[in-house]
Design an enzyme around this catalytic site. Structure first.
Site, short mmCIF file in Angstrom:
data_model
loop_
_atom_site.label_atom_id
_atom_site.label_comp_id
_atom_site.label_asym_id
_atom_site.label_seq_id
_atom_site.Cartn_x
_atom_site.Cartn_y
_atom_site.Cartn_z
N ASP A 149 0.73 -1.12 0.07
CA ASP A 149 -0.08 -0.15 -0.05
C ASP A 149 0.91 1.44 0.03
O ASP A 149 1.60 1.61 1.07
CB ASP A 149 -0.80 -0.08 1.42
CG ASP A 149 -1.68 1.18 1.27
OD1 ASP A 149 -1.65 2.08 0.52
OD2 ASP A 149 -2.59 1.06 2.49
N ASN A 176 3.86 5.37 -11.45
CA ASN A 176 2.51 5.25 -12.38
C ASN A 176 1.47 4.93 -11.21
O ASN A 176 0.46 5.49 -11.54
CB ASN A 176 2.79 4.09 -13.24
CG ASN A 176 1.41 3.29 -13.75
OD1 ASN A 176 0.80 4.30 -14.53
ND2 ASN A 176 0.94 2.37 -13.13
N TYR A 241 -6.44 15.00 -7.35
CA TYR A 241 -5.61 14.12 -8.49
C TYR A 241 -5.01 15.15 -9.29
O TYR A 241 -3.77 14.97 -9.39
CB TYR A 241 -6.74 13.25 -9.38
CG TYR A 241 -6.08 12.56 -10.53
CD1 TYR A 241 -5.72 11.29 -10.34
CD2 TYR A 241 -6.20 12.85 -11.83
CE1 TYR A 241 -4.98 10.66 -11.47
CE2 TYR A 241 -5.36 12.43 -12.92
CZ TYR A 241 -4.80 11.11 -12.42
OH TYR A 241 -4.21 10.22 -13.67
N LYS A 245 -0.96 15.76 -9.59
CA LYS A 245 -0.08 15.60 -10.81
C LYS A 245 0.81 16.92 -11.03
O LYS A 245 1.71 16.86 -11.64
CB LYS A 245 -0.92 15.36 -12.01
CG LYS A 245 -1.74 14.13 -12.03
CD LYS A 245 -0.73 12.98 -12.02
CE LYS A 245 -1.38 11.53 -12.26
NZ LYS A 245 -0.85 10.46 -12.34
C1 LIG Z 1 -3.23 9.20 -9.31
O1 LIG Z 1 -4.52 8.58 -9.40
C2 LIG Z 1 -4.88 8.21 -10.68
C3 LIG Z 1 -5.84 7.19 -10.37
O2 LIG Z 1 -5.25 5.89 -10.09
C4 LIG Z 1 -3.69 7.59 -11.55
O3 LIG Z 1 -4.50 7.18 -12.99
C5 LIG Z 1 -2.66 8.29 -11.69
O4 LIG Z 1 -1.78 7.55 -12.21
C6 LIG Z 1 -2.24 8.62 -10.24
N1 LIG Z 1 -1.20 9.41 -10.10
C7 LIG Z 1 0.17 8.85 -9.88
C8 LIG Z 1 1.29 9.69 -9.85
O5 LIG Z 1 0.34 7.78 -9.44
#
Ligand SMILES: *[C@@H]1O[C@H](CO)[C@@H](O)[C@H](O)[C@H]1NC(C)=O
Ligand SMILES: *[C@@H]1O[C@H](CO)[C@@H](O)[C@H](O)[C@H]1NC(C)=O
Length: 371
Positions: A149, A176, A241, A245
């Site tokens: 997790d 990712n 979200y 990013k």
């Molecule tokens: C943040 O969450 C979204 C949904 O799962 C995902 O697509 C995205 O890759 C995530 N961002 C990161 C940096 O992991």
């Protein structure tokens, strides 16, 4: 990547732009034509006279096209080399690289892995994910899976130690994994917000602390951050979200400078991929935007492109669709009323659904993912 995306986005602005770049705006082709046209060689007289009788300004058009093609090409070359500290890294070796992909059990992460393994099956792959692998590693591949997790720093520390001792030091880290709750700011509890930020933004910082030192020591490695257009183009229900990013984009830039200025490791690459909407299990419905301009992308278009970047050994700021590079700077740098109009209208018309069935459940007591 094929000339037209192989995965069914079809006829899009991006396709037109890529086709033009390979033909009319190809700097080699148009420059040669412009030089020939400009040379006024007597042997060409009959031909040029004939063309001039049909297109009186053909020379000017040719010079402008060649100039545009050269400017785009020059810009791309400068972008590429400045992003890579003007230095090559000739040591990429599929057989020795260890590619760690967070969230590699499915979706974009799994697609990147399958395209990397298609290039060379000897690449060692480490998947860190909360959910089990939903694909079967191909015969002869070296794929390791660790359950973790990522929103839990103790688990990040433990799993990193395991990877280092059991597999080795990753040379490629693909950040990712992520969560998307799809809530408005008022929906969801404290834990929804905090979990998204811990998984999507805090975890990449912690993983860098774990895995960057070995890359720096060898002056070889590649960090790939999966960003999103939602960092540049705000969207309702994606505030948390998008904010993570945007944070990753800042991390990417700062890390590039640190590598050359603070660590003396200019060959360690840092890439960021900024995607528009990608159709995954998590995101269904229609974007409500013009398909020609903003196609809903197939997960393999994205996965294949990123595998190409990783295997190239060069960092890149990837935009998909590629035309997003210009759209995003127009939107963020253009007049505010235009931004309000375009984004507001699209967001109102969007019927996009962020599937709650695919959401991880959160344990309200601990604020971590439920077992
Ligand atoms: C943040 O969450 C979204 C949904 O799962 C995902 O697509 C995205 O890759 C995530 N961002 C990161 C940096 O992991
Ligand atoms: C895979 O990589 C190894 C090591 O670099 C190389 O020897 C081998 O030829 C590659 N295989 C393919 C199919 O490219």
């Amino acid at each position: 990547m094929g000339i037209i995306t192989s995965y069914g986005e079809g006829f899009t602005l991006d396709f037109v732009a890529r086709s033009l770049a390979r033909t009319v705006l190809h700097p080699g082709l148009t420059s040669i034509l412009a030089i020939i046209a400009g040379s006024n060689h007597p042997a060409l007289g009959p031909v040029t006279n004939k063309i001039a009788s049909i297109f009186p300004h053909y020379r000017l058009a040719l010079y402008l096209t060649a100039g545009t093609g050269l400017a785009i090409w020059g810009n791309n070359v400068l972008n590429k080399w400045s992003t890579n500290n003007w230095i090559r890294d000739p040591t990429w070796d599929f057989n020795k690289e260890i590619v760690l992909v967070t969230g590699g059990s499915g979706g974009i992460g799994a697609s990147i892995i399958s395209h990397l393994l298609a290039k060379n099956i000897t690449t060692t792959i480490v998947v860190i994910d909360y959910v089990p692998l939903n694909w079967t590693p191909p015969d002869g591949s070296r794929v390791y899976y660790y359950q973790c997790d990522l929103s839990n720093p103790d688990q990040v520390r433990d799993v990193s130690a395991l990877v280092k001792s059991q597999v080795g030091h990753p040379t490629v880290l693909i950040n990712n994994a992520g969560l998307l709750r799809g809530n408005t700011l008022l929906e969801g509890g404290y834990e929804d917000t905090s979990l998204t930020i811990r998984t999507n933004l805090t975890a990449p910082f912690l993983l860098l602390k774990e895995f960057l030192p070995a890359m720096v020591a060898n002056n070889h490695g590649h960090i790939v951050n999966i960003g999103s257009m939602s960092a540049a183009v705000a969207w309702p229900r994606l505030a948390d979200y998008g904010a993570t990013k945007a944070g990753l984009a800042t991390l990417t830039e700062a890390l590039r400078y640190e590598l050359s200025i603070c660590y003396g490791a200019p060959r360690v690459r840092v890439s960021i991929a900024r995607f528009g909407f990608v159709r995954t299990a998590m995101v269904q419905g229609e974007v409500g935007m013009n398909h020609f301009l903003f196609p809903f992308q197939h997960v393999d278009s994205v996965g294949e492109r990123l595998a190409d970047v990783v295997a190239s050994g060069y960092a890149e700021n990837v935009y998909l669709p590629g035309t997003m590079r210009y759209v995003s700077s127009l939107v963020s740098g253009g007049p505010e009323w235009l931004q309000q109009f375009l984004i507001g209208r699209s967001a109102r018309e969007a019927t996009i659904v962020f599937k709650s069935t695919n959401r991880q459940q959160i344990d309200p007591k601990t604020g971590f993912l439920a077992k």
